[in-house]
Motif scaffolding. Structure first.
Motif, PDB file in Angstrom:
ATOM      1  N   ILE A 113       0.832  -1.212   0.000  1.00 18.19           N
ATOM      2  CA  ILE A 113       0.000   0.000   0.000  1.00 18.19           C
ATOM      3  C   ILE A 113       0.861   1.254   0.000  1.00 18.19           C
ATOM      4  O   ILE A 113       0.716   2.134  -0.842  1.00 18.19           O
ATOM      5  CB  ILE A 113      -0.941  -0.007   1.227  1.00 18.19           C
ATOM      6  N   LYS A 117       1.391   4.095  -2.920  1.00 16.48           N
ATOM      7  CA  LYS A 117       1.068   5.502  -2.672  1.00 16.48           C
ATOM      8  C   LYS A 117       2.270   6.377  -3.006  1.00 16.48           C
ATOM      9  O   LYS A 117       2.144   7.427  -3.642  1.00 16.48           O
ATOM     10  CB  LYS A 117       0.678   5.698  -1.198  1.00 16.48           C
ATOM     11  N   GLY A 172      -7.250 -19.515  15.028  1.00 16.23           N
ATOM     12  CA  GLY A 172      -8.401 -18.655  14.765  1.00 16.23           C
ATOM     13  C   GLY A 172      -7.963 -17.255  14.366  1.00 16.23           C
ATOM     14  O   GLY A 172      -8.509 -16.665  13.427  1.00 16.23           O
ATOM     15  N   VAL A 173      -6.966 -16.719  15.068  1.00 21.62           N
ATOM     16  CA  VAL A 173      -6.478 -15.378  14.745  1.00 21.62           C
ATOM     17  C   VAL A 173      -5.952 -15.352  13.313  1.00 21.62           C
ATOM     18  O   VAL A 173      -6.248 -14.440  12.534  1.00 21.62           O
ATOM     19  CB  VAL A 173      -5.369 -14.960  15.730  1.00 21.62           C
ATOM     20  N   PHE A 175      -6.732 -17.302  10.813  1.00 17.45           N
ATOM     21  CA  PHE A 175      -7.890 -17.412   9.934  1.00 17.45           C
ATOM     22  C   PHE A 175      -8.570 -16.061   9.786  1.00 17.45           C
ATOM     23  O   PHE A 175      -8.927 -15.630   8.702  1.00 17.45           O
ATOM     24  CB  PHE A 175      -8.848 -18.389  10.621  1.00 17.45           C
ATOM     25  N   PHE A 176      -8.725 -15.390  10.918  1.00 13.88           N
ATOM     26  CA  PHE A 176      -9.425 -14.109  10.925  1.00 13.88           C
ATOM     27  C   PHE A 176      -8.645 -13.078  10.111  1.00 13.88           C
ATOM     28  O   PHE A 176      -9.211 -12.386   9.264  1.00 13.88           O
ATOM     29  CB  PHE A 176      -9.602 -13.635  12.369  1.00 13.88           C
ATOM     30  N   ASN A 179      -8.751 -13.666   6.321  1.00 14.93           N
ATOM     31  CA  ASN A 179     -10.024 -13.349   5.688  1.00 14.93           C
ATOM     32  C   ASN A 179     -10.383 -11.884   5.838  1.00 14.93           C
ATOM     33  O   ASN A 179     -11.071 -11.318   4.996  1.00 14.93           O
ATOM     34  CB  ASN A 179     -11.123 -14.249   6.253  1.00 14.93           C
ATOM     35  N   MET A 180      -9.866 -11.261   6.879  1.00 16.51           N
ATOM     36  CA  MET A 180     -10.031  -9.820   7.002  1.00 16.51           C
ATOM     37  C   MET A 180      -9.333  -9.133   5.832  1.00 16.51           C
ATOM     38  O   MET A 180      -9.866  -8.200   5.237  1.00 16.51           O
ATOM     39  CB  MET A 180      -9.419  -9.352   8.318  1.00 16.51           C
ATOM     40  N   ILE A 182      -8.956 -10.361   2.936  1.00 18.85           N
ATOM     41  CA  ILE A 182      -9.791 -10.526   1.740  1.00 18.85           C
ATOM     42  C   ILE A 182     -10.905  -9.488   1.709  1.00 18.85           C
ATOM     43  O   ILE A 182     -11.102  -8.803   0.714  1.00 18.85           O
ATOM     44  CB  ILE A 182     -10.419 -11.937   1.699  1.00 18.85           C
ATOM     45  N   VAL A 183     -11.627  -9.368   2.825  1.00 18.41           N
ATOM     46  CA  VAL A 183     -12.796  -8.496   2.753  1.00 18.41           C
ATOM     47  C   VAL A 183     -12.410  -7.019   2.759  1.00 18.41           C
ATOM     48  O   VAL A 183     -13.126  -6.205   2.196  1.00 18.41           O
ATOM     49  CB  VAL A 183     -13.815  -8.782   3.876  1.00 18.41           C
ATOM     50  N   LEU A 184     -11.285  -6.674   3.368  1.00 18.48           N
ATOM     51  CA  LEU A 184     -10.911  -5.256   3.362  1.00 18.48           C
ATOM     52  C   LEU A 184     -10.198  -4.864   2.074  1.00 18.48           C
ATOM     53  O   LEU A 184     -10.478  -3.831   1.492  1.00 18.48           O
ATOM     54  CB  LEU A 184     -10.012  -4.924   4.558  1.00 18.48           C
ATOM     55  N   PHE A 185      -9.272  -5.708   1.657  1.00 21.80           N
ATOM     56  CA  PHE A 185      -8.427  -5.322   0.524  1.00 21.80           C
ATOM     57  C   PHE A 185      -8.802  -6.036  -0.763  1.00 21.80           C
ATOM     58  O   PHE A 185      -8.210  -5.817  -1.803  1.00 21.80           O
ATOM     59  CB  PHE A 185      -6.948  -5.604   0.836  1.00 21.80           C
ATOM     60  N   GLY A 186      -9.744  -6.924  -0.704  1.00 25.62           N
ATOM     61  CA  GLY A 186     -10.154  -7.647  -1.904  1.00 25.62           C
ATOM     62  C   GLY A 186      -9.358  -8.915  -2.083  1.00 25.62           C
ATOM     63  O   GLY A 186      -8.249  -9.053  -1.554  1.00 25.62           O
ATOM     64  N   PHE A 291       0.702 -17.814   4.672  1.00 21.44           N
ATOM     65  CA  PHE A 291       0.468 -19.183   5.141  1.00 21.44           C
ATOM     66  C   PHE A 291       1.686 -20.091   4.959  1.00 21.44           C
ATOM     67  O   PHE A 291       2.272 -20.561   5.932  1.00 21.44           O
ATOM     68  CB  PHE A 291      -0.755 -19.770   4.429  1.00 21.44           C
TER      69      PHE A 291
END
Ligand SMILES: Nc1ncnc2c1ncn2[C@@H]1O[C@H](COP(=O)(O)OP(=O)(O)O)[C@@H](O)[C@H]1O
Ligand SMILES: [Mg+2]
Lengths: 373, 610, 270
Positions: A113, A117, A172-173, A175-176, A179-180, A182-186, A291
């Motif tokens: 990022i 920029k 779990g962390v 995993f979170f 996937n975070m 993925i949903v935030l940055f695509g 991973f």
């Protein structure tokens, strides 16, 4: 000690022991035969074994081999940097911080990022060194922050819980965070801006790409810094004390919680460093970038002997080189086709092999008093 | 009277404040800021945008708005959270709840107000893909940023007030209200299932009246559902508990009879329901069943023997590939085209051997090393199936396709085209897995597993060959997982390496832990809830709108579970003892105290109201 | 020492090193069938380590341990237990989340054999064996009289009081059906009444169950009351052995203890 892999006396006792002995012999034998076949193949591609196992053997040229080793070292240096975090946390808290690979990934992500920029602002081209320093600073900061937050929110409440509980939590962390991302940055893979030519071209010196040299140098400098921190400063002394026996350390007036936070911060910083180097070298990052390097870095820590910081670095180099040359050096001469697909499998096999042959790692582990059994 | 007097007086000085000016401002600020942050985070994941497509009540409330709207309520409620001191709740509600709740809720809402402002003035869509005008419009109800800013402050304040106010209600009323809300939301989430089932018994008009055509409950439907739930909760509370307690106190033959009755009833429901519902729902049931099967298998390994196996997907893969190779005509190297049930024998044998092969080297390792190494094995197995080297056997990335169905003695063929039959097949194997888990747990072997899980050294010293019993657990788990794989291959009709990512292992692990390690009922409930509602790694659940977020939620759930309720949703009694070792005795005593209080006619939480 | 048949347990020149520390050093001990032997010695003398070595829980660096004529070296702890040696731990280590009954049932693992098959098909042999396991478990618990069976046996072991945990641990060891019982400080932490009661039980263990018993004890009155023979360890070595009267008068023993604490004096006073 991990289990009792060697019977105390005499012959193997149980079926499992016997099976493991066979497995060890087989693994070592396979590697030796592969190496021998490789050597034979280098001498003459038309030897009897090659004709039988690997008819279209070509062998490797010196330059190819050197290239593989250098790539392995560069990659391994990054594994080593990440491995430090695993090793330090294991030494101090006695659990595997499975999410450490994600700290590395977020470092690489932050680097992507910020560098983009800066590239938009034109700084990346005009003043590359300055921009890179800025980007590194940012990545290290974010990774440190993430590691510390993780410790505070997810792991600290679990002090003293059975050892698998924090491990599951860290899964779990991990995993979170993945996937975070993925949903935030695509979900798409994201590219770093182009780096200057001097990083991309091979240099006359050993014909290594500049980026790889940079990675190796940066890893060496980081390692030296860590050594200084751990061995020569008060903070390092506190860390070693807590790693040795946190209860006694706290009796000696050391603030155990703060020391643990610092351990996470330092581990995070190295992971962030590795992340940015990864970005420069491979120029792309995606949510699961963390991973495989994470698992391999953990393997490096185990190979070097967990809790042993020098060992982690050497383990990293070992795994890096092994996965780089292993497939061509051992598997290809045995007639396995498409060996480059098996790189990751080789790295995992190294982990299993080391645990099978020498469970406390090459240089021996350094564990908390309560983890030594 | 107040219950406080019956408690040890030392606790009294820890009692929280009772007047508004005694509010714990720092806690309030922290809680509000956290809630605001969560609001912003959730919005930026685009969860509300996607969930907005899913109405709860027709044209009134969507799951998306519900999802962000409920956060201030929780914040407002949590601000007055009872302080549990050594297990004794010593919270006393007061008017300050309302003020604190409102403030905390407003703070939470302010997060979204801030977000609206930020989106209006800055563009950081570059890294944050959801930083979009659409999100802003959604957040400001398409009426411009100023409205957006104000409305969220308002929603936050009202939500917080409601959350805080809930604390002031008598327990019975609070429970009733919560049950009503819960039932309405549940009815909306389970829409597909309910509509299918109700139509199946020939009551389409009822379904049409309850549910709007474009999804969601109708206003009237929601009202009726809430009313029924409310009445049932208000008057029926305690009946269920009492019934369960009655069954639990039964002994001997009466108990056996009650159990048999329950089992028969469950079996009957399981057999009848698929007949009533359509193929989409049956598909869902079959997927849930496959995961129940996998989770039961992993439960033996993790829950009973305490071995954290992160590579469990390997056995699912081996089972699938073995079945595929042995039954499919298109299998590249060997294609004996065996009937499925014959192939199953080979599946069991081969997975058992693979289990031994993987298990033997890892079983003596330290528990956490074992976890990572099994994960490594899981990846190696997938990479081997994927590799060119073995593609002559397993088809590499192309996998094996055109796998035939399961032929039942020439009567019928079960394959993916008929999910109902697949479900029945899965059901049979689930029943087997449940029986196996249940019998083994109560046998000499099960006791040995328990002992090993508790203290391996002592178990060994008490004459248990720990290596052998652990290996046996590993292999039994592997074989149960392989059943699921074999059914999966014939259900989908094809196997690809990409179906066997480590992700699958993780999802199964989440299911087991969420449901309750070592608890058969818990594991089944966990699979039904998670896989049924949110969906599996590739399988859609009832909330298809959630599919992008389900893994995120799984991760969060795993962490939250470990921190807040490590024994799982429906714990096995033993596990919860293990995890709360030192609290256990204390609790037993304290519970007695609290129950005494309750009998005195006052709920301890609201004791100070009077 | 009375001459007779070959000893049950025979330890020859036993060494146990922990990275330079010789926790047990050149130890020679014999235990005969039906004998009650107590092991005393100051803290850190290597008593627990001796037990650990016998039960194969620490690696032996030298010497030999023979039980009924054949060596125990090279066996796993579970094999040692199967051969007929059971033990308790200095810091009680029960399976606290298993029930009281399960604790004594699981200990019979190496004496029973029904596996997964019997359990799955609920065979007659399986049921019979389960019943036997339970009966034997209850018998072992019954040895402690109302102390243990007064409890509901399907309660978790964690509800037991400290003294009862010690009792249950002994019952669990008895349930493995040993010939030799190793008790590591069985009355430590008990009050005088409980301690006296357990002392009586140790004698009965031999008479009624036929065990040979080796126990580690600091309380000299217990040692005096029940042991046929006393073995004194110091710094991992055998200081002296003999009957209580001889040993307690031995100046070396008194000196070894005085260097540590005053247990003997307490014992003499009482
Ligand atoms: N597993 C071990 N590793 C290292 N040292 C040990 C171990 N077990 C015991 N020791 C040491 O051996 C010595 C003897 O201990 P122990 O046998 O427990 O004494 P005691 O006679 O009080 O039971 C002590 O110095 C102790 O610290
Ligand atoms: Mg001792």
């Amino acid at each position: 000690m991990i289990g009792k892999w060697a019977p105390r006396t005499g012959a193997p006792r149980t079926g499992v022991d016997r099976f493991l002995t066979v497995l060890r012999v087989f693994a070592v034998g396979l590697v030796l035969v592969g190496l021998a076949a490789f050597v034979a193949q280098e001498i003459s591609t038309d030897n009897a074994f090659a004709r039988w196992a690997n008819p279209d053997a070509t062998g490797l040229t010196g330059a190819q081999f050197r290239g593989l080793v250098i790539s392995g070292i560069a990659q391994g240096a990054m594994y080593g940097l990440i491995a430090l975090g695993y090793s330090m946390v294991y030494g101090v808290l006695g659990f595997i911080n499975f999410a450490h690979g994600e700290v590395f990934m977020m470092g690489a992500m932050t680097g992507m990022i910020t560098s983009n920029k800066l590239a938009d602002a034109g700084l990346w081209e005009s003043n590359f060194i300055g921009a890179l320093a800025l980007v590194m600073f940012g990545s290290i900061l974010v990774s440190m922050f993430l590691a510390v937050v993780m410790e505070r929110l997810a792991y600290r409440p679990l002090r003293g819980a059975p050892r698998l509980i924090p491990l599951i939590t860290s899964i779990g962390v991990s995993f979170f965070i993945q996937n975070m991302s993925i949903v935030l940055f695509g979900p798409a893979s994201k590219a770093y801006p182009a780096v200057p030519d001097w990083l991309r071209d091979k240099h006359t010196f050993l014909e290594i790409e500049g980026a790889k040299i940079m990675v190796i140098v940066a890893a060496a400098v980081s390692m030296a810094a860590l050594w200084f921190l751990v061995e020569r400063t008060k903070v390092g002394k506190a860390m070693r004390a807590v790693a040795e026996d946190s209860e006694i350390a706290s009796l000696m007036g050391i603030d155990v919680n703060r020391t643990i936070v610092k351990v996470f911060a330092v581990g995070g910083a190295f992971a962030g460093m590795a992340g940015i180097l990864w970005g420069i070298l491979f120029r792309s990052v995606i949510h699961n970038t963390g991973f495989l390097p994470g698992i391999k870095a953990f393997s490096s820590a185990v190979v070097g002997g967990i809790g042993n910081l020098g060992g982690a670095m050497v383990g990293g180099l070992f795994i890096g080189i092994a996965e780089s040359v292993g497939p061509l050096l051992v598997l290809e001469p045995l007639g396995v086709s498409g060996v480059s697909q098996l790189r990751d499998a080789v790295a995992f096999a190294m982990l299993i092999g080391v645990l099978l042959l020498r469970p406390s790692g090459i240089f021996g582990e350094k564990l908390r008093a309560e983890d030594r059994t | 009277m107040t219950a406080t007097e019956t408690r040890p007086s030392a606790l009294a000085e820890f009692a929280p404040p009772r007047r508004a000016r005694d509010l714990d401002w720092r806690r309030l600020a922290r809680l509000g800021a956290t809630a605001a942050f969560v609001q912003m985070f959730v919005s930026l994941t685009a969860m509300p945008v996607r969930l907005d497509e899913r109405p709860v009540i027709e044209s009134l409330l969507s799951l998306g708005y519900l999802f962000i709207g409920v956060i201030p309520v929780i914040a407002g409620n949590r601000i007055g959270r009872q302080v549990k001191l050594e297990g004794v709740p010593i919270h006393r509600a007061g008017r300050y709840e309302l003020l604190g709740g409102t403030l905390a809720g407003t703070l939470a809402g302010a997060g979204l107000s801030l977000l609206v402002i930020l989106i209006t003035h800055f563009d950081i869509r570059e890294p944050l893909v959801n930083w979009s005008p659409q999100l802003r419009d959604l957040l400001s109800f398409n009426r411009g940023p100023v409205f957006g800013v104000l409305i969220w402050l308002g929603i936050g304040a009202v939500g917080g007030l409601v959350g805080g106010g809930l604390r002031l209600l008598p327990t019975r009323w609070r429970r009733t209200l919560l049950t009503m809300a819960f039932v309405v939301v549940l009815a909306a989430i389970l829409e597909q299932l309910v509509v299918d089932l109700v139509s199946g018994v020939g009551l389409e008009p009822v379904a049409e009246w309850f549910y709007a055509r474009r999804g969601g409950l109708t206003g009237a439907g929601a009202g009726v559902a809430a009313a029924i739930a409310g009445v049932a909760s208000f008057f029926g509370r305690g009946r269920l508990k009492a019934a369960r307690a009655r069954i639990n106190t039964l002994e001997g033959p009466a108990r056996t009879k009650a159990n048999a009755g329950l089992i028969l009833l469950t079996a009957a429901v399981m057999i009848v329901v698929p007949l009533l519902v359509g193929s989409l729902t049956n598909e869902l049931l079959a997927n849930v069943g496959l995961f129940v099967l996998l989770a039961l298998g992993l439960n033996i390994v993790v829950g009973l023997a305490g071995i954290l196996d992160l590579g469990y997907v390997a056995f699912f893969a081996v089972g699938s590939y073995t079945a595929a190779v042995l039954t499919a005509a298109t299998s590249p190297r060997i294609n004996p085209e065996l009937p499925w049930f014959v192939a199953l024998i080979f599946v069991v044998v081969i997975t058992g051997l693979v289990g031994l092969f993987i298990g033997a080297p890892v079983i003596r390792m330290r528990g956490d090393y074992l976890a990572i190494v099994t994960l490594g094995f899981g990846e190696i197995i997938r990479l081997l199936f994927l590799s060119d080297w073995l593609s002559g056997w397993f088809g590499g990335a192309q996998g094996i396709t055109a796998i035939g169905g399961v032929e039942i003695f020439g009567i019928t063929t079960i394959d993916g085209t008929n999910p109902r039959n697949i479900f029945y097949l899965v059901l049979v194997f689930c029943a087997i897995a449940i029986y196996v888990s249940w019998r083994l747990e109560r046998s000499r072997l099960g006791r040995a597993w328990m002992a090993v899980r508790e203290d391996e050294t002592v178990a060994e010293a008490m004459g248990i060959n720990t290596v052998n019993v652990k290996l046996l657990a590993f292999v039994v788990g592997a074989i149960l997982g392989s059943f699921s794989g074999a059914i999966f291959a014939n259900k989908v009709g094809s196997v690809f390496p990409s179906s066997f990512l480590i992700l699958v292992s993780m999802v199964i692990l989440v299911v087991v832990i969420f449901g309750g390690m070592g608890s058969i009922i818990g594991v089944i409930a966990g699979a039904a809830l998670l896989i049924g509602v949110l969906g599996g790694p590739k399988q859609p659940g009832l909330l298809q709108e959630f599919s992008e977020f389900k893994l995120l939620i799984y991760g969060a759930l795993l962490v939250w579970m470990m921190l807040a309720r490590p024994e799982g949703l429906i714990p096995s009694a033993r596990r919860s003892r293990e995890l709360h070792q030192e609290e256990f005795l204390q609790d037993a005593w304290l519970r007695g105290q609290v129950e005494a209080d309750e009998e005195a006619g006052d709920e301890p939480e609201t004791a100070e109201r009077s | 020492m009375s001459a007779g048949a070959a000893p049950l347990l025979e330890i020859r020149d036993l060494d146990v090193d922990f990275g330079g520390l010789k926790a047990v050093n050149g130890l020679n001990i014999e235990v005969r069938e039906g004998e009650i032997v107590s092991v005393i010695g100051p803290n850190g003398a290597g008593k627990t380590t001796l037990f650990n070595a016998i039960s194969a829980m620490v690696p032996v660096t030298g010497g030999d341990i023979r039980f009924e004529g054949s060596t125990l070296l090279g066996l796993d702890p579970n094999q040692v237990t199967a051969r007929g040696i059971a033990r308790t731990f200095q810091n009680v280590r029960l399976f606290t989340n298993m029930t009281i009954l399960e604790n004594v049932m699981v200990a019979q693992h190496c004496r029973t054999k029904r596996g997964a098959f019997g359990a799955l098909f609920n065979t007659r042999a399986f049921r019979q064996e389960e019943d036997e396991i339970q009966a034997r478990g209850e018998k072992a618990l019954g040895f402690f009289g109302s102390r243990l069976v007064g409890f509901r046996l399907n309660q978790p072991a964690s509800v037991l009081s400290y003294a009862n945990r010690r009792r249950l641990e002994i019952a669990r060891a008895m349930a493995t059906q040993p010939k030799l019982l190793l008790l590591d400080e069985p009355v430590a932490g008990m009050n005088p009444v409980e301690s006296a009661e357990l002392t009586g039980l140790i004698g009965r263990l031999r008479e009624e169950w036929g065990f040979a018993i080796v126990f580690i004890e600091h309380d000299m009155s217990v040692v005096r009351d029940v042991s046929d023979r006393v073995i004194v360890l110091n710094h991992g070595e055998l200081l002296t052995e003999g009957d209580y009267a001889d040993v307690s008068m031995d100046p070396r023993v008194i000196e070894a203890y005085l260097g540590q604490d005053t247990i003997i004096e307490d014992a003499i006073k009482s």
